[in-house]
Design an enzyme around this catalytic site. Sequence first.
Site, PDB file in Angstrom:
ATOM      1  N   ASP A 102       0.859  -1.181   0.000  1.00  0.00           N
ATOM      2  CA  ASP A 102       0.000   0.000   0.000  1.00  0.00           C
ATOM      3  C   ASP A 102       0.897   1.234   0.000  1.00  0.00           C
ATOM      4  O   ASP A 102       1.533   1.557   1.013  1.00  0.00           O
ATOM      5  CB  ASP A 102      -0.923   0.001   1.221  1.00  0.00           C
ATOM      6  CG  ASP A 102      -2.040  -1.042   1.131  1.00  0.00           C
ATOM      7  OD1 ASP A 102      -1.835  -2.081   0.460  1.00  0.00           O
ATOM      8  OD2 ASP A 102      -3.095  -0.830   1.746  1.00  0.00           O
ATOM      9  N   LYS A 165      -6.718   3.625  -3.366  1.00  0.00           N
ATOM     10  CA  LYS A 165      -7.163   3.624  -1.964  1.00  0.00           C
ATOM     11  C   LYS A 165      -7.323   5.070  -1.507  1.00  0.00           C
ATOM     12  O   LYS A 165      -6.511   5.934  -1.858  1.00  0.00           O
ATOM     13  CB  LYS A 165      -6.122   2.874  -1.131  1.00  0.00           C
ATOM     14  CG  LYS A 165      -6.321   2.887   0.375  1.00  0.00           C
ATOM     15  CD  LYS A 165      -5.216   2.061   1.032  1.00  0.00           C
ATOM     16  CE  LYS A 165      -5.209   2.210   2.554  1.00  0.00           C
ATOM     17  NZ  LYS A 165      -4.132   1.420   3.183  1.00  0.00           N
ATOM     18  N   LYS A 197     -10.260   0.677  -2.576  1.00  0.00           N
ATOM     19  CA  LYS A 197     -10.163   0.440  -1.140  1.00  0.00           C
ATOM     20  C   LYS A 197     -10.437   1.729  -0.371  1.00  0.00           C
ATOM     21  O   LYS A 197      -9.584   2.605  -0.297  1.00  0.00           O
ATOM     22  CB  LYS A 197      -8.784  -0.109  -0.777  1.00  0.00           C
ATOM     23  CG  LYS A 197      -8.592  -0.359   0.728  1.00  0.00           C
ATOM     24  CD  LYS A 197      -7.220  -0.954   1.013  1.00  0.00           C
ATOM     25  CE  LYS A 197      -6.950  -1.056   2.514  1.00  0.00           C
ATOM     26  NZ  LYS A 197      -5.620  -1.652   2.798  1.00  0.00           N
TER      27      LYS A 197
END
Length: 256
Positions: A102, A165, A197
């Site tokens: 991430d 995300k 996300k």
Amino acid sequence: MELLGPREIAAFALSLLDLTNLRDDCDASAIETLCKRAQGPNGNAAAICIWPRFVAQARGILGTSNPVRIATVVNFPSGNLPVSEVVEETRKAIADGADEIDLVIPYAKFLAGDEASVSEMVRAVRAACPNSCLKVILETGEIKDAALIRRASELAIAEGADFIKTSTGKVQVNATLEAADIMLQAIRDSRKKVGFKPAGGISTVADADLYLRLAETIMGANWLMPSTFRFGASGLLDDISAVLSGSTSARASTGY
């Protein structure tokens, strides 16, 4: 989604959950607990999301064939590390056993008009983990402007993000339905297989349901699955467990 009751929604949300501990005071004991909680009596979370320094420990606990994946963060949370350092962070995390990365974009530079810094960062990290899932964190609560959120989404997708995300969970404004709407439309319009996300502040099954319904509206039926949708959360599992056990819970929405 129309026919699902709270228990079905809770079970579905669990299968999409990146169970997160990115607290500053996280320690080895907390990682042991997190790994256990990710494999509970109601089923498994999709992944755990942890600091890079705990990846090797988590891999030792979960083993190599566990369905619970290990995600970690790089360039986190500030987004302002040099590309070379972020690439090294990524390579070490993969070597330690991370399945998913991430990555926080250099959002301060992006807000100053430097789009190239985003493209360069995502491209370099993508090259450093070619066989791993790459989730690119935009930090939408800091970007704020709808057109800029859209543009950051497009840049990340163009450079090979597997997911985009919303947030680190470390700023005042984290996931919002407004940002989710913009990002999901960017995914749809790209015509690429890219996941979404939302992260930070999603702490109840009712919150999760709103995001699931929005995603289904924009992306269509049958799009929602762990390969295309995750929740980044720490408190959501408590409410999922409460709903599945037949009780109720109402946690406050604060950060992750």
